[in-house]
Write a protein that holds these residues in place. Structure first.
Motif, PDB file in Angstrom:
ATOM      1  N   ASN A 127       0.803  -1.223   0.000  1.00  0.00           N
ATOM      2  CA  ASN A 127       0.000   0.000   0.000  1.00  0.00           C
ATOM      3  C   ASN A 127       0.838   1.275   0.000  1.00  0.00           C
ATOM      4  OD1 ASN A 127      -2.307  -1.495  -0.050  1.00  0.00           O
ATOM      5  ND2 ASN A 127      -2.846  -1.168   2.089  1.00  0.00           N
ATOM      6  N   THR A 128       2.116   1.168  -0.314  1.00  0.00           N
ATOM      7  CA  THR A 128       2.952   2.370  -0.313  1.00  0.00           C
ATOM      8  C   THR A 128       2.470   3.402  -1.330  1.00  0.00           C
ATOM      9  OG1 THR A 128       4.526   1.322  -1.815  1.00  0.00           O
ATOM     10  CG2 THR A 128       5.043   1.253   0.546  1.00  0.00           C
ATOM     11  N   ASP A 129       1.803   2.948  -2.381  1.00  0.00           N
ATOM     12  CA  ASP A 129       1.294   3.901  -3.370  1.00  0.00           C
ATOM     13  C   ASP A 129       0.182   4.789  -2.795  1.00  0.00           C
ATOM     14  OD1 ASP A 129      -0.368   1.617  -3.268  1.00  0.00           O
ATOM     15  OD2 ASP A 129      -1.150   2.023  -5.274  1.00  0.00           O
ATOM     16  N   LEU A 130      -0.324   4.435  -1.619  1.00  0.00           N
ATOM     17  CA  LEU A 130      -1.343   5.260  -0.956  1.00  0.00           C
ATOM     18  C   LEU A 130      -0.721   6.367  -0.115  1.00  0.00           C
ATOM     19  CD1 LEU A 130      -3.815   2.451   0.209  1.00  0.00           C
ATOM     20  CD2 LEU A 130      -3.937   3.867  -1.861  1.00  0.00           C
ATOM     21  N   ILE A 131       0.605   6.368   0.015  1.00  0.00           N
ATOM     22  CA  ILE A 131       1.288   7.426   0.758  1.00  0.00           C
ATOM     23  C   ILE A 131       1.389   8.627  -0.169  1.00  0.00           C
ATOM     24  CG2 ILE A 131       3.379   8.135   1.974  1.00  0.00           C
ATOM     25  CD1 ILE A 131       3.945   5.107   2.428  1.00  0.00           C
ATOM     26  N   THR A 132       0.636   9.669   0.170  1.00  0.00           N
ATOM     27  CA  THR A 132       0.596  10.871  -0.659  1.00  0.00           C
ATOM     28  C   THR A 132       0.755  12.089   0.232  1.00  0.00           C
ATOM     29  OG1 THR A 132      -1.805  11.040  -0.482  1.00  0.00           O
ATOM     30  CG2 THR A 132      -0.940   9.798  -2.368  1.00  0.00           C
ATOM     31  N   GLY A 133       0.974  13.210  -0.385  1.00  0.00           N
ATOM     32  CA  GLY A 133       1.064  14.459   0.346  1.00  0.00           C
ATOM     33  C   GLY A 133       2.353  15.202   0.024  1.00  0.00           C
ATOM     34  N   VAL A 134       2.488  16.347   0.666  1.00  0.00           N
ATOM     35  CA  VAL A 134       3.608  17.228   0.408  1.00  0.00           C
ATOM     36  C   VAL A 134       4.598  17.156   1.557  1.00  0.00           C
ATOM     37  CG1 VAL A 134       4.280  19.631   0.006  1.00  0.00           C
ATOM     38  CG2 VAL A 134       2.144  18.756  -0.957  1.00  0.00           C
ATOM     39  N   LEU A 135       5.859  17.070   1.205  1.00  0.00           N
ATOM     40  CA  LEU A 135       6.948  17.060   2.180  1.00  0.00           C
ATOM     41  C   LEU A 135       8.025  17.977   1.612  1.00  0.00           C
ATOM     42  CD1 LEU A 135       7.276  15.478   4.847  1.00  0.00           C
ATOM     43  CD2 LEU A 135       8.542  13.791   3.577  1.00  0.00           C
ATOM     44  N   CYS A 136       8.341  19.014   2.339  1.00  0.00           N
ATOM     45  CA  CYS A 136       9.343  19.994   1.877  1.00  0.00           C
ATOM     46  C   CYS A 136       8.969  20.572   0.508  1.00  0.00           C
ATOM     47  CB  CYS A 136      10.732  19.378   1.839  1.00  0.00           C
ATOM     48  SG  CYS A 136      11.304  18.809   3.437  1.00  0.00           S
ATOM     49  N   GLY A 137       7.681  20.794   0.304  1.00  0.00           N
ATOM     50  CA  GLY A 137       7.214  21.408  -0.934  1.00  0.00           C
ATOM     51  C   GLY A 137       7.144  20.488  -2.138  1.00  0.00           C
ATOM     52  N   VAL A 138       7.367  19.199  -1.923  1.00  0.00           N
ATOM     53  CA  VAL A 138       7.348  18.237  -3.023  1.00  0.00           C
ATOM     54  C   VAL A 138       6.308  17.156  -2.723  1.00  0.00           C
ATOM     55  CG1 VAL A 138       8.712  16.533  -4.295  1.00  0.00           C
ATOM     56  CG2 VAL A 138       9.807  18.631  -3.483  1.00  0.00           C
ATOM     57  N   ARG A 139       5.476  16.860  -3.701  1.00  0.00           N
ATOM     58  CA  ARG A 139       4.495  15.785  -3.540  1.00  0.00           C
ATOM     59  C   ARG A 139       5.230  14.452  -3.606  1.00  0.00           C
ATOM     60  NH1 ARG A 139      -0.166  17.549  -2.701  1.00  0.00           N
ATOM     61  NH2 ARG A 139      -1.102  15.489  -2.710  1.00  0.00           N
ATOM     62  N   VAL A 140       5.086  13.636  -2.564  1.00  0.00           N
ATOM     63  CA  VAL A 140       5.829  12.375  -2.511  1.00  0.00           C
ATOM     64  C   VAL A 140       5.438  11.421  -3.637  1.00  0.00           C
ATOM     65  CG1 VAL A 140       6.361  12.506  -0.055  1.00  0.00           C
ATOM     66  CG2 VAL A 140       4.290  11.351  -0.777  1.00  0.00           C
ATOM     67  N   GLU A 141       4.199  11.513  -4.079  1.00  0.00           N
ATOM     68  CA  GLU A 141       3.756  10.617  -5.156  1.00  0.00           C
ATOM     69  C   GLU A 141       4.331  11.027  -6.520  1.00  0.00           C
ATOM     70  OE1 GLU A 141       0.174  13.384  -4.289  1.00  0.00           O
ATOM     71  OE2 GLU A 141       1.824  12.499  -3.183  1.00  0.00           O
ATOM     72  N   ASP A 142       4.909  12.216  -6.622  1.00  0.00           N
ATOM     73  CA  ASP A 142       5.469  12.693  -7.886  1.00  0.00           C
ATOM     74  C   ASP A 142       6.984  12.535  -7.985  1.00  0.00           C
ATOM     75  OD1 ASP A 142       2.899  13.427  -8.605  1.00  0.00           O
ATOM     76  OD2 ASP A 142       3.162  15.534  -8.055  1.00  0.00           O
ATOM     77  N   ILE A 143       7.618  12.000  -6.967  1.00  0.00           N
ATOM     78  CA  ILE A 143       9.069  11.838  -6.977  1.00  0.00           C
ATOM     79  C   ILE A 143       9.428  10.738  -7.976  1.00  0.00           C
ATOM     80  CG2 ILE A 143      11.081  11.177  -5.604  1.00  0.00           C
ATOM     81  CD1 ILE A 143       9.593  12.430  -3.181  1.00  0.00           C
ATOM     82  N   GLU A 144      10.316  11.058  -8.897  1.00  0.00           N
ATOM     83  CA  GLU A 144      10.637  10.136  -9.988  1.00  0.00           C
ATOM     84  C   GLU A 144      11.655   9.063  -9.615  1.00  0.00           C
ATOM     85  OE1 GLU A 144      11.451  12.102 -13.680  1.00  0.00           O
ATOM     86  OE2 GLU A 144       9.719  13.418 -13.455  1.00  0.00           O
ATOM     87  N   ASP A 145      12.651   9.403  -8.811  1.00  0.00           N
ATOM     88  CA  ASP A 145      13.677   8.426  -8.457  1.00  0.00           C
ATOM     89  C   ASP A 145      13.089   7.439  -7.447  1.00  0.00           C
ATOM     90  OD1 ASP A 145      15.944   7.453  -6.567  1.00  0.00           O
ATOM     91  OD2 ASP A 145      16.945   8.077  -8.420  1.00  0.00           O
TER      92      ASP A 145
END
Length: 120
Positions: A74-92
């Protein structure tokens, strides 16, 4: 292996150092090591004992996640902003795992209900 030196510097950080910072953060906010361990075992599949072994070892964050028994489905359900970056949008992929861990620890420190943190 990434070519971005900024990311590589993060990946080479020792897990034990990060774990100690996480513990300080949650305890400063009135929460327990057990709560921290609960979310870290949920995320990575490590047992509490294995988390302690990883923290005592020279393992880097790269090695910590490479050796993780099983990332929770269920890690794909971890969403939100951390330090101004959406965790679900991190490419690496590795950086995303690190930021998932940061997000869960932040939620423990803020006192979010455990069933919500664990995306139950």
């Amino acid at each position: 292996m990434t070519t971005d030196p900024k990311l590589e510097r993060v990946f080479q950080m020792r897990y034990g150092d990060i774990d100690g910072l996480y513990q300080t953060k949650v305890e400063r906010k009135g929460h327990t090591r057990e709560e921290l361990d609960h979310v870290l075992t949920w995320l990575t599949g490590y047992s509490t004992e294995q988390l302690r072994e990883q923290a005592a070892s020279p393992a880097t964050l790269r090695e910590f996640f490479a050796d993780a028994p099983q990332m929770h489905p269920n890690t794909d359900l971890i969403t939100g902003v951390l330090c101004g970056v959406r965790v679900e949008d991190i490419e690496d992929p590795l950086m995303q795992k690190i930021r998932w861990m940061d997000k869960l620890v932040d939620e423990v420190a803020r006192g979010k209900k455990m069933e919500n943190i664990l995306r139950s």
